[in-house]
Design a protein around this motif. Sequence first.
Motif, PDB file in Angstrom:
ATOM      1  N   PRO A   5       0.822  -1.228   0.000  1.00 44.07           N
ATOM      2  CA  PRO A   5       0.000   0.000   0.000  1.00 44.07           C
ATOM      3  C   PRO A   5       0.849   1.269   0.000  1.00 44.07           C
ATOM      4  N   ARG A   6       1.907   1.234   0.769  1.00 35.80           N
ATOM      5  CA  ARG A   6       2.787   2.410   0.864  1.00 35.80           C
ATOM      6  C   ARG A   6       3.427   2.732  -0.476  1.00 35.80           C
ATOM      7  N   VAL A  51       2.550   1.556  -3.661  1.00 30.26           N
ATOM      8  CA  VAL A  51       1.603   1.772  -4.755  1.00 30.26           C
ATOM      9  C   VAL A  51       0.950   3.149  -4.664  1.00 30.26           C
ATOM     10  N   ASN A  52       0.760   3.645  -3.455  1.00 30.30           N
ATOM     11  CA  ASN A  52       0.120   4.945  -3.275  1.00 30.30           C
ATOM     12  C   ASN A  52       1.106   6.118  -3.328  1.00 30.30           C
ATOM     13  N   SER A  53       2.376   5.811  -3.540  1.00 30.83           N
ATOM     14  CA  SER A  53       3.379   6.868  -3.610  1.00 30.83           C
ATOM     15  C   SER A  53       3.618   7.275  -5.066  1.00 30.83           C
ATOM     16  N   THR A  54       3.643   8.566  -5.320  1.00 31.50           N
ATOM     17  CA  THR A  54       3.897   9.065  -6.673  1.00 31.50           C
ATOM     18  C   THR A  54       5.322   8.756  -7.111  1.00 31.50           C
ATOM     19  N   ARG A  57       6.430   1.967  -7.829  1.00 31.35           N
ATOM     20  CA  ARG A  57       5.149   1.335  -8.102  1.00 31.35           C
ATOM     21  C   ARG A  57       5.281   0.270  -9.180  1.00 31.35           C
TER      22      ARG A  57
END
Length: 359
Positions: A319-320, A322-325, A342
């Motif tokens: 989650p950390r 994949v949700n990071s740009t 990602r």
Amino acid sequence: MTAVTAIDSQVQVDTDAAISVRGLWKVFGEDANSIIGSPEAHLSRPELLEKTGCVAAVRDVSFDVAKGEVFVVMGLSGSGKSTLVRCLTRLIEPTAGEVFFEGEDILTASKSRLRELRRTKFSMVFQHFGLLPHRRVIDNIAYPLEINGVGKDARYQRAREVIELVGLDGYANHFPEQLSGGMQQRVGLARALAVNPEVMFLDEPFSALDPLIRRDMQNEVKRLHKDLNKTMVFITHDLAEAMKLGDRIVIMRDGDIVQVGTPVDLVMKPVDDYVADFTKDIPKSHVLTMGALARAARADETVSADPVDADLIVRKAIPRIVNSTNPVGVVKGGATVGVVGRDDILHLIADDADEGSST
């Protein structure tokens, strides 16, 4: 913590290891000693049985267990794993080999010395709890200290300490029959910890428990290991359990060690089709660490200012990431060892999906 297998017994023992095993054999049958070093020693188990009437349950096994390590021995029924752990404590007498503990070959130890080792240095937890039904929880836990001649006040003080340690607060005065299976196994763990052993041997301790209780007990072992840093030799036939608990894992087949390695080694670098078949259903994201997945940052990438630890399992970081740009830095001991972005995560998940669909 380099693993060794099938090493000649003259190889120097690792003095930093908690346990060093060299050339260990256990052969059942008449004239078992004659099998060692004979041409028949190399026969398959069915061939050996047909020709000699003997069964080689453990065949020329060598390895080291590091201090503070959870060393898992796994295999199918009949692979020799339970016989092996019983040989390490001489509950079963090996046919040949050496087992070193603190520089001492315990296979040459006298009966009195062996009793002392079992009372003060080793402890065992079995699938069947073996609790004394007529004694309370606190009495069961204090029992090994009673056998060791520890005074009543001291042994009950220690029993109360381990009751708290394993989450049995409020159950000290209960009898075993008043407890669930999981709670009874907590008593078994507490009893094993009461003597503050150097090495704990756990022989399929949770295989009779319901799945949810089994998961809770696995988590309990992980917590206890983190808190106490005990050396543990854990026997299981369940690969998921082995992957969850083991720092390193031995896979056995017909008395032989097929491979020794970390969970990542077994999944990413199986030595043969047997190991590959064992591990094919384990998603890489469940065993790979962020450090193993990390790569060098490209010149055009901006790295996130909030890094993750290299020892974190990829699944927990998904989650950390994949949700990071931007790609996330991976650090070990305060130093950056690479980044994970990602796309790296998505490629790994896609690989797992492809392998799953091909089975």
